[in-house]
Design a protein around this motif. Sequence first.
Motif, mmCIF file in Angstrom:
data_model
loop_
_atom_site.group_PDB
_atom_site.id
_atom_site.type_symbol
_atom_site.label_atom_id
_atom_site.label_comp_id
_atom_site.label_asym_id
_atom_site.label_seq_id
_atom_site.Cartn_x
_atom_site.Cartn_y
_atom_site.Cartn_z
ATOM 1 N N THR A 133 0.840 -1.201 0.000
ATOM 2 C CA THR A 133 0.000 0.000 0.000
ATOM 3 C C THR A 133 0.877 1.254 0.000
ATOM 4 O OG1 THR A 133 -0.097 -0.118 2.381
ATOM 5 C CG2 THR A 133 -1.943 -1.094 1.189
ATOM 6 N N ASP A 134 0.264 2.389 -0.335
ATOM 7 C CA ASP A 134 0.981 3.666 -0.319
ATOM 8 C C ASP A 134 1.561 3.895 1.076
ATOM 9 O OD1 ASP A 134 -0.183 3.818 -2.771
ATOM 10 O OD2 ASP A 134 -1.345 5.640 -2.386
ATOM 11 N N ARG A 135 2.695 4.533 1.126
ATOM 12 C CA ARG A 135 3.306 4.992 2.383
ATOM 13 C C ARG A 135 3.444 3.855 3.412
ATOM 14 N NH1 ARG A 135 0.885 11.027 3.274
ATOM 15 N NH2 ARG A 135 1.337 11.749 1.178
ATOM 16 N N SER A 136 4.004 2.734 2.993
ATOM 17 C CA SER A 136 4.094 1.612 3.937
ATOM 18 C C SER A 136 5.520 1.343 4.434
ATOM 19 C CB SER A 136 3.495 0.345 3.336
ATOM 20 O OG SER A 136 3.847 0.188 1.995
ATOM 21 N N PHE A 137 6.530 2.074 3.899
ATOM 22 C CA PHE A 137 7.908 1.822 4.346
ATOM 23 C C PHE A 137 8.618 3.126 4.735
ATOM 24 C CE2 PHE A 137 6.901 -1.753 1.592
ATOM 25 C CZ PHE A 137 7.268 -2.815 2.413
ATOM 26 N N ASP A 138 9.528 2.994 5.719
ATOM 27 C CA ASP A 138 10.369 4.144 6.109
ATOM 28 C C ASP A 138 11.657 4.179 5.299
ATOM 29 O OD1 ASP A 138 8.763 4.890 8.558
ATOM 30 O OD2 ASP A 138 9.291 2.801 9.006
ATOM 31 N N ARG A 139 12.100 3.011 4.885
ATOM 32 C CA ARG A 139 13.331 2.916 4.094
ATOM 33 C C ARG A 139 13.105 1.890 2.981
ATOM 34 N NH1 ARG A 139 14.033 6.498 7.041
ATOM 35 N NH2 ARG A 139 15.739 6.896 8.532
ATOM 36 N N VAL A 140 13.620 2.236 1.796
ATOM 37 C CA VAL A 140 13.669 1.255 0.711
ATOM 38 C C VAL A 140 15.111 1.246 0.224
ATOM 39 C CG1 VAL A 140 12.825 0.612 -1.584
ATOM 40 C CG2 VAL A 140 11.276 1.748 0.027
ATOM 41 N N MET A 141 15.679 0.062 -0.004
ATOM 42 C CA MET A 141 17.026 0.044 -0.578
ATOM 43 C C MET A 141 17.086 -0.893 -1.781
ATOM 44 S SD MET A 141 19.406 -1.855 2.257
ATOM 45 C CE MET A 141 19.469 -3.640 2.407
ATOM 46 N N ALA A 142 17.952 -0.538 -2.712
ATOM 47 C CA ALA A 142 18.171 -1.335 -3.931
ATOM 48 C C ALA A 142 19.680 -1.385 -4.116
ATOM 49 C CB ALA A 142 17.505 -0.665 -5.123
ATOM 50 N N VAL A 143 20.290 -2.509 -3.750
ATOM 51 C CA VAL A 143 21.750 -2.568 -3.669
ATOM 52 C C VAL A 143 22.294 -3.415 -4.816
ATOM 53 C CG1 VAL A 143 23.690 -3.175 -2.171
ATOM 54 C CG2 VAL A 143 21.577 -2.273 -1.168
ATOM 55 N N TYR A 144 23.006 -2.776 -5.706
ATOM 56 C CA TYR A 144 23.633 -3.432 -6.861
ATOM 57 C C TYR A 144 22.641 -4.314 -7.613
ATOM 58 C CZ TYR A 144 27.692 -1.612 -4.496
ATOM 59 O OH TYR A 144 28.575 -0.754 -3.886
ATOM 60 N N MET A 145 21.448 -3.817 -7.803
ATOM 61 C CA MET A 145 20.438 -4.601 -8.519
ATOM 62 C C MET A 145 19.675 -3.783 -9.556
ATOM 63 S SD MET A 145 17.206 -3.601 -7.547
ATOM 64 C CE MET A 145 16.222 -5.028 -7.952
ATOM 65 N N ALA A 146 19.729 -2.438 -9.494
ATOM 66 C CA ALA A 146 18.847 -1.631 -10.339
ATOM 67 C C ALA A 146 19.116 -1.857 -11.828
ATOM 68 C CB ALA A 146 18.994 -0.152 -9.987
ATOM 69 N N HIS A 147 20.379 -2.197 -12.171
ATOM 70 C CA HIS A 147 20.697 -2.378 -13.595
ATOM 71 C C HIS A 147 19.956 -3.562 -14.211
ATOM 72 C CE1 HIS A 147 23.725 -4.276 -11.032
ATOM 73 N NE2 HIS A 147 23.847 -5.214 -11.956
ATOM 74 N N TYR A 148 19.365 -4.434 -13.376
ATOM 75 C CA TYR A 148 18.604 -5.566 -13.913
ATOM 76 C C TYR A 148 17.132 -5.229 -14.156
ATOM 77 C CZ TYR A 148 22.410 -8.542 -12.167
ATOM 78 O OH TYR A 148 23.623 -9.120 -11.913
#
Length: 299
Positions: A133-148
Amino acid sequence: MDFRTPLLDRLATAVIPDQHFELSADDARDVYFTDTRMLDATQLAHHRYRTNPLALHDHLLQALDLRGTEELLDLGCGNGFLIEQIRPHLAAGHVVGLDIAPGVLAAARQRLTGVATPCDWVEGSADDLSMFTDRSFDRVMAVYMAHYVPDLQRCFAEVRRVLRPGGRFLLATDHPESMVEMYAVHFSALREMNAPRHLFRATPKARISLDNGAEQLTPHFAHVERRTWQDQLQFADPEPFLAFYRGHNYCCAASRPGRDLPAEFFTELEDRVRRKVQSVIRTSDYFALTKFTGTFVCW
Ligand SMILES: C[S@@+](CC[C@H](N)C(=O)[O-])C[C@H]1O[C@@H](n2cnc3c(N)ncnc32)[C@H](O)[C@@H]1O
């Protein structure tokens, strides 16, 4: 410590190809990350052979700025290696690991079994977060994966949507010339073997990198801050380097054993790379891989 030297810059200009290989999401799920072997080998080498006293998770923790109660979504969580390091800093929080590949996701679940911090595991692609749902996390991380990720703009819009006000998004990626020494020995061996031209396209990371990430993130976030660091992996023995090189799927070359090239091709490639690395170790004591890496911290 600054590892950048004019020699290394010249090597990067000469070695890193303009035309980069792009992985498909299907390949990430069905070929590269069917099990944890690649990830285990590369994570071990990044950790064990580093010279930067701070490990990857230390750099991430500095940028995540946790209080201990946050809800964290880890996109492309892989085998849960990073969640395991970060989880003690979220003892009263909640972690969700999302990954496209069921094999590595199962390993992450297994790895975190029994910890008291609630951890949930979701199979899916980072550009479709419709299960949250909208506004459900305080932190999001994407570590060495966005290029996929197939649709990066959709991914960033989704991250914005699921972040709470005051939350932050952390995207870790490299400069394209990071670890140029590996590409140098790899391409030199390929040239000696008169390898097919398509193998000279390497590293999919130029799709989003520390060089071009800010312009892709700014449409979605009011603040995009780039934080960089350097490291140098130093291998005094060729075998751990070769495990790392294999773990990188032979530099993410547009092939793999059994698909369109015989296994003997890769045996010869490895032998040639091993001899080059051995020769550097004989003269310089170790084979160095210089890392130019960092994060975008967005809110
Ligand atoms: C290089 S690994 C990084 C794993 C982990 N973040 C780390 O740094 O240890 C890339 C991960 O991204 C996952 N992945 C690839 N494409 C994805 C996508 N479209 N959505 C979610 N995960 C994806 C892969 O399955 C793999 O586990």
